[in-house]
Design an enzyme around this catalytic site. Structure first.
Site, PDB file in Angstrom:
ATOM      1  N   CYS A 156     181.057  31.759  -7.733  1.00 19.79           N
ATOM      2  CA  CYS A 156     179.693  31.234  -7.727  1.00 19.79           C
ATOM      3  C   CYS A 156     179.038  31.533  -9.084  1.00 19.79           C
ATOM      4  O   CYS A 156     179.442  32.454  -9.791  1.00 19.79           O
ATOM      5  CB  CYS A 156     178.887  31.868  -6.600  1.00 19.79           C
ATOM      6  SG  CYS A 156     179.285  31.219  -4.955  1.00 19.79           S
ATOM      7  N   GLN A 201     194.223  26.065  -8.801  1.00 19.40           N
ATOM      8  CA  GLN A 201     194.818  26.898  -9.835  1.00 19.40           C
ATOM      9  C   GLN A 201     195.769  26.070 -10.695  1.00 19.40           C
ATOM     10  O   GLN A 201     196.200  24.986 -10.306  1.00 19.40           O
ATOM     11  CB  GLN A 201     195.574  28.073  -9.209  1.00 19.40           C
ATOM     12  CG  GLN A 201     194.688  29.003  -8.383  1.00 19.40           C
ATOM     13  CD  GLN A 201     195.477  30.165  -7.808  1.00 19.40           C
ATOM     14  OE1 GLN A 201     195.979  31.014  -8.541  1.00 19.40           O
ATOM     15  NE2 GLN A 201     195.595  30.198  -6.486  1.00 19.40           N
ATOM     16  N   HIS A 260     179.288  27.089  -2.928  1.00 22.05           N
ATOM     17  CA  HIS A 260     180.217  28.100  -2.428  1.00 22.05           C
ATOM     18  C   HIS A 260     181.219  27.541  -1.424  1.00 22.05           C
ATOM     19  O   HIS A 260     182.344  28.041  -1.330  1.00 22.05           O
ATOM     20  CB  HIS A 260     179.443  29.256  -1.787  1.00 22.05           C
ATOM     21  CG  HIS A 260     180.330  30.320  -1.208  1.00 22.05           C
ATOM     22  ND1 HIS A 260     181.135  31.119  -1.994  1.00 22.05           N
ATOM     23  CD2 HIS A 260     180.558  30.695   0.095  1.00 22.05           C
ATOM     24  CE1 HIS A 260     181.810  31.961  -1.209  1.00 22.05           C
ATOM     25  NE2 HIS A 260     181.475  31.721   0.042  1.00 22.05           N
ATOM     26  N   ASN A 283     195.261  25.393  -2.878  1.00 19.59           N
ATOM     27  CA  ASN A 283     195.529  25.935  -1.550  1.00 19.59           C
ATOM     28  C   ASN A 283     194.235  25.837  -0.757  1.00 19.59           C
ATOM     29  O   ASN A 283     193.189  26.304  -1.220  1.00 19.59           O
ATOM     30  CB  ASN A 283     195.966  27.396  -1.626  1.00 19.59           C
ATOM     31  CG  ASN A 283     197.286  27.557  -2.360  1.00 19.59           C
ATOM     32  OD1 ASN A 283     198.140  26.675  -2.321  1.00 19.59           O
ATOM     33  ND2 ASN A 283     197.459  28.683  -3.026  1.00 19.59           N
ATOM     34  N   HIS A 311     188.205  25.593  -5.036  1.00 18.06           N
ATOM     35  CA  HIS A 311     188.881  25.838  -6.308  1.00 18.06           C
ATOM     36  C   HIS A 311     190.357  25.530  -6.194  1.00 18.06           C
ATOM     37  O   HIS A 311     190.897  25.364  -5.097  1.00 18.06           O
ATOM     38  CB  HIS A 311     188.695  27.303  -6.737  1.00 18.06           C
ATOM     39  CG  HIS A 311     189.534  28.279  -5.966  1.00 18.06           C
ATOM     40  ND1 HIS A 311     189.283  28.608  -4.644  1.00 18.06           N
ATOM     41  CD2 HIS A 311     190.654  28.989  -6.308  1.00 18.06           C
ATOM     42  CE1 HIS A 311     190.190  29.471  -4.211  1.00 18.06           C
ATOM     43  NE2 HIS A 311     191.036  29.716  -5.212  1.00 18.06           N
ATOM     44  N   CYS A 364     180.864  36.354  -4.182  1.00 15.67           N
ATOM     45  CA  CYS A 364     181.912  35.421  -4.596  1.00 15.67           C
ATOM     46  C   CYS A 364     182.034  35.391  -6.123  1.00 15.67           C
ATOM     47  O   CYS A 364     181.047  35.148  -6.820  1.00 15.67           O
ATOM     48  CB  CYS A 364     181.611  34.017  -4.078  1.00 15.67           C
ATOM     49  SG  CYS A 364     182.765  32.755  -4.671  1.00 15.67           S
TER      50      CYS A 364
END
Length: 379
Positions: free
Chosen positions: A78, A192, A137, A177, A190, A75
């Site tokens: 991470c 954006q 994660h 999202n 996360h 990832c």
């Protein structure tokens, strides 16, 4: 008080750590530098003007190679470890914002041409940033602690202010999202931030409607403020109320599950919120997300879109900050797809009754967030 610490990745992209205390920020300042030796960043993609609609379309073919649902041990969000370097050099972090390695807009900044004609092209100016909510994660904004969520709110506000000051930027958009059904390509919690070189079509329509209403009222009312007052008075579609924010299902909801989270005070964007409002936003938003996930036995896919006022002085007094949270989920095992009418004509047909959706969300047991339950407040 949230403290930010800025650094650079090995290809020149900016990365900013956000920490809830000065002590944590001091530790962050000692974090190692990015050792990956990435190649220099390419220039911006292309924006093409659609003369049939008057809209700019970003062409970002380079995004085809972006990371897609990697396993946990690969990832990019991470923390880095001695055996593997990620996008975040530190071995631990609270909240991190960094420039997207595969941006739809930017990294170049500039101003799009005025009065473009058919066939007009320009660099896809702007900036795209990734906001990593937590070093863990798995999860989403709704799984964060109140303290961590509050740090994210501060990061959104700080980045909104900073991006708004950049050359050519006309709209700043923070969003999350959530879920594979939405098209998420990274499972790490996360969001954006897009800084557009134009006012996007949906935002332009809302800004124009708000400005017309504001002018018709002699500058005494805002459109979203009037809608909030009407929803609070009716109570049919209210979900919950806090001291500074309230959430409701809109009267003309487009999606099977749609909620608007609106500040009680007229503010243009997240950067305009004071500390008390940011605290209340954090509590109400976490409560709302817990209710959305409590509707079914599995997590609900959604898009959480923060609509902020365009960076145009004509629209700032009348456009009010608000969240539009939407989900295509019309039943636990059914999704609404944007087919002929919606995708081709932009004419939405909703499969659910907004009043019933609001009642279902009110009925979900509230988490420990200290907000007033609308079902009791309005009875």
């Amino acid at each position: 008080m949230t403290v930010s610490t800025s650094t650079r990745l090995s290809d020149g992209r900016e990365l900013i750590y956000f920490d809830a205390s000065s002590e944590a920020a001091r530790r962050r300042a000692a974090a190692p530098a990015d050792s990956r030796g990435l190649p220099p960043r390419p220039g911006s993609g292309t924006a093409r003007f659609d003369a049939l609609t008057g809209e700019w379309i970003a062409v970002a073919a380079h995004r085809q190679s972006r990371t897609h649902l990697p396993p946990a041990d690969q990832c990019p969000l991470c923390p880095s470890s001695p055996s593997r370097a990620s996008e975040i050099p530190a071995e631990d972090y609270e909240v991190v914002v960094f420039e997207n390695r595969f941006p739809s807009f930017g990294p170049d900044l500039g101003v799009l041409p005025d009065n473009p004609a058919w066939g007009a092209t320009a660099p896809a100016y702007g900036r795209c940033e990734v906001v990593a909510f937590d070093s863990a994660h798995e999860g989403s904004f709704g799984s964060l602690s109140h303290e961590r969520a509050r740090t994210v709110v501060d990061a959104w506000a700080q980045r909104t202010e900073a991006l708004s000051a950049m050359e050519g930027i006309r709209q700043v958009f923070c969003f999350e999202n959530r879920g594979a059904d939405i098209g998420v390509t990274l499972l790490h919690p996360h969001g954006q931030i897009y800084a557009y070189p134009f006012i996007p079509p949906r935002s332009a329509v809302m800004a124009q409607q708000a400005a017309a209403f504001h002018e018709a009222s002699g500058g005494q009312q805002t459109l979203l403020g009037a809608a909030l007052d009407a929803e609070r008075s009716s109570g049919e579609r209210m979900i919950l109320e806090g001291r500074h924010f309230s959430a409701f299902v809109p009267f003309a909801a487009r999606w099977p599950l749609e909620v608007h989270l609106v500040p009680h005070r007229q503010v243009a964007d997240l950067a305009d919120l004071n500390d008390a409002e940011r605290d209340d936003l954090t509590s109400v938003y976490l409560d709302l997300l817990a209710r959305v996930d409590g509707l079914y036995s599995t997590p609900t896919p959604y898009i959480a879109a923060w609509h902020q006022a365009p960076l145009d002085s004509r629209f700032r007094p009348s456009s009010r900050l608000h969240l539009q949270l939407t989900s295509p989920r019309r039943a636990e095992d059914k999704l609404k797809f944007l087919a002929g009418s919606e995708a081709a004509m932009g004419a939405f047909i909703n499969d659910t009754l907004p009043e019933q959706v609001a009642a279902a969300l009110r009925a979900v047991p509230s988490p420990a967030a200290k907000v007033q339950h609308a079902g009791k407040a309005l009875s």
